[in-house]
Scaffold this motif. Structure first.
Motif, short mmCIF file in Angstrom:
data_model
loop_
_atom_site.label_atom_id
_atom_site.label_comp_id
_atom_site.label_asym_id
_atom_site.label_seq_id
_atom_site.Cartn_x
_atom_site.Cartn_y
_atom_site.Cartn_z
N ALA A 134 34.44 44.19 38.88
CA ALA A 134 34.36 42.95 38.10
C ALA A 134 35.77 42.55 37.68
O ALA A 134 36.50 43.35 37.09
CB ALA A 134 33.50 43.16 36.86
N ASN A 135 36.16 41.32 38.02
CA ASN A 135 37.47 40.79 37.68
C ASN A 135 37.36 39.89 36.44
O ASN A 135 36.86 38.77 36.54
CB ASN A 135 38.04 39.99 38.84
N TYR A 136 37.82 40.40 35.31
CA TYR A 136 37.71 39.63 34.07
C TYR A 136 38.57 38.37 34.11
O TYR A 136 38.10 37.27 33.84
CB TYR A 136 38.11 40.50 32.88
N GLY A 137 39.83 38.53 34.43
CA GLY A 137 40.74 37.40 34.43
C GLY A 137 40.37 36.35 35.48
O GLY A 137 40.46 35.15 35.23
N GLY A 138 39.94 36.82 36.63
CA GLY A 138 39.60 35.90 37.71
C GLY A 138 38.18 35.37 37.66
O GLY A 138 37.85 34.41 38.35
N GLY A 139 37.31 36.01 36.85
CA GLY A 139 35.93 35.57 36.76
C GLY A 139 35.18 35.73 38.06
O GLY A 139 34.43 34.83 38.48
N SER A 140 35.33 36.89 38.70
CA SER A 140 34.72 37.11 40.00
C SER A 140 34.28 38.56 40.16
O SER A 140 34.65 39.42 39.36
CB SER A 140 35.72 36.76 41.12
N VAL A 141 33.50 38.82 41.20
CA VAL A 141 33.08 40.18 41.53
C VAL A 141 33.33 40.42 43.01
O VAL A 141 33.36 39.48 43.82
CB VAL A 141 31.60 40.44 41.19
N ALA A 142 33.52 41.68 43.38
CA ALA A 142 33.83 42.01 44.77
C ALA A 142 33.25 43.37 45.12
O ALA A 142 32.97 44.20 44.24
CB ALA A 142 35.34 41.99 45.00
N VAL A 143 33.07 43.59 46.43
CA VAL A 143 32.63 44.87 46.97
C VAL A 143 33.68 45.36 47.95
O VAL A 143 34.14 44.60 48.81
CB VAL A 143 31.28 44.75 47.70
N LEU A 144 34.10 46.63 47.80
CA LEU A 144 35.06 47.23 48.72
C LEU A 144 34.43 48.45 49.37
O LEU A 144 33.89 49.32 48.66
CB LEU A 144 36.34 47.66 47.99
N PRO A 145 34.46 48.55 50.70
CA PRO A 145 33.87 49.72 51.37
C PRO A 145 34.70 50.97 51.17
O PRO A 145 35.92 50.91 50.99
CB PRO A 145 33.86 49.30 52.85
N SER A 156 34.69 43.55 51.36
CA SER A 156 33.69 43.10 52.33
C SER A 156 32.82 42.01 51.76
O SER A 156 32.05 41.37 52.49
CB SER A 156 32.83 44.29 52.78
N ALA A 157 32.91 41.78 50.45
CA ALA A 157 32.18 40.70 49.78
C ALA A 157 32.95 40.27 48.55
O ALA A 157 33.58 41.09 47.87
CB ALA A 157 30.77 41.15 49.40
N PHE A 158 32.90 38.96 48.26
CA PHE A 158 33.59 38.42 47.10
C PHE A 158 32.80 37.20 46.62
O PHE A 158 32.42 36.35 47.43
CB PHE A 158 35.02 37.99 47.46
N VAL A 159 32.56 37.12 45.30
CA VAL A 159 31.85 35.98 44.72
C VAL A 159 32.64 35.48 43.52
O VAL A 159 32.92 36.24 42.59
CB VAL A 159 30.42 36.34 44.29
N GLN A 160 32.96 34.20 43.54
CA GLN A 160 33.66 33.56 42.43
C GLN A 160 32.65 32.90 41.51
O GLN A 160 31.86 32.06 41.93
CB GLN A 160 34.63 32.52 42.94
N HIS A 161 32.63 33.29 40.23
CA HIS A 161 31.78 32.63 39.25
C HIS A 161 32.44 31.33 38.81
O HIS A 161 33.66 31.17 38.93
CB HIS A 161 31.54 33.53 38.04
N ALA A 162 31.63 30.42 38.26
CA ALA A 162 32.17 29.13 37.81
C ALA A 162 31.41 28.66 36.58
O ALA A 162 30.23 28.97 36.39
CB ALA A 162 32.05 28.09 38.92
N HIS A 175 34.33 35.08 32.96
CA HIS A 175 35.01 36.36 32.75
C HIS A 175 34.03 37.49 33.08
O HIS A 175 33.35 38.01 32.19
CB HIS A 175 35.52 36.48 31.31
N ALA A 176 33.95 37.85 34.34
CA ALA A 176 33.08 38.97 34.73
C ALA A 176 33.59 40.25 34.08
O ALA A 176 34.74 40.62 34.27
CB ALA A 176 33.06 39.10 36.24
#
Length: 274
Positions: A134-145, A156-162, A175-176
């Protein structure tokens, strides 16, 4: 016999997770913000019989490892690097270490970009195939293999919240703040403090992918500011820790559909307050 325990240090608060209950001493791993008083991840020996902590020792020197997680097989440790300039880009980092359960020694394997600025939370999936960030500053979440040797691959996956919510100075943007997997490793839940939402994602461990569930999120009270989230061990309930209005929301969980129903919300503060 030493077993493994970690503390994740965030804004002066600590959360704990024990990988085993055997033995009378455990290793405690402390994630920190680096600066004059800290150089990275620290290791402390805890005597579970007496509650006595040993002296902290530097286990790994790395920039602002504010949250850590241990691989299910206990041979690796992962941390976020809560920075905003990883590799010359506006992003933070995620690092992987080998972990010697006997000595508590950590050895850096590699680092990857978290995809967004200020990552503050990392979790390893139940199969040990991926870490979720969870990226607080960027407001996003990601998956890393994660490969069989513990090496991290690129996301391998990235989602930007808005969006935004009602508290000025804290909720003008997403702010995830955390991301957690359910007992079946089927759904991932991301608490977004900036949006007052619990986002639910379908999780594919083999592909390292997340996709929005239906519905994609549960709305909490305006200004609640969900920070962390936890499932009950029985998998039927869950709880959201709301930072901005100092409450905890209890939920029922449908593990087949990945959906929640609110039970109640209670203050974490004494009554009355002054």
């Amino acid at each position: 016999m030493r077993t493994l325990l970690f503390f994740a240090f965030l804004l002066g608060l600590m959360t704990t997770f024990a990988t085993s209950a055997r033995g009378d001493t455990v290793w405690v791993f402390v994630g920190t913000y680096t600066g004059k008083m800290s150089r990275g991840i620290y290791r402390v020996e805890l005597d579970t019989a007496t509650g006595k902590l040993g002296a902290p020792e530097l286990a790994a020197e790395i920039a602002s490892p504010s949250f850590v997680a241990i691989h299910p097989n206990r041979t690796h440790l992962f941390c976020v690097c809560e920075i905003s300039d990883f590799g010359g880009k506006k992003a933070g980092g995620v690092a992987s270490f080998t972990l010697d359960s006997k000595t508590g020694a950590l050895k850096l394997i590699n680092q990857q970009s978290s995809g967004g600025a200020g990552p503050c939370y990392v979790a390893c999936d139940k199969q040990g195939k991926n870490v979720l960030v969870a990226n607080y500053g960027g407001g996003s979440v990601a998956v890393l293999p994660v490969d069989k040797d513990g090496k991290l691959g690129e996301a391998s996956a990235f989602v930007q919240h808005a969006g935004s919510s009602v508290v000025k100075g804290r909720q003008e943007a997403p702010h995830a703040h955390s991301i957690n997997l359910d007992k079946a490793n089927k759904f991932a839940v991301a608490a977004d403090l900036g949006l007052d939402k619990l986002f639910v994602y379908k999780f594919d461990a083999d592909a390292g992918k997340i996709a929005a569930n239906d519905p994609p999120a549960l709305d909490l009270a305006p200004g609640a500011g969900p920070r962390h989230f936890a499932f009950h061990p029985n998998g039927k309930f869950a709880y959201a820790n709301n930072e901005l209005d100092s409450t905890v929301t209890a939920l029922t969980y449908d593990a087949e559909k990945g959906t929640f129903t609110k039970l109640n919300t209670l203050s974490t503060l004494p009554t009355p307050t002054k």
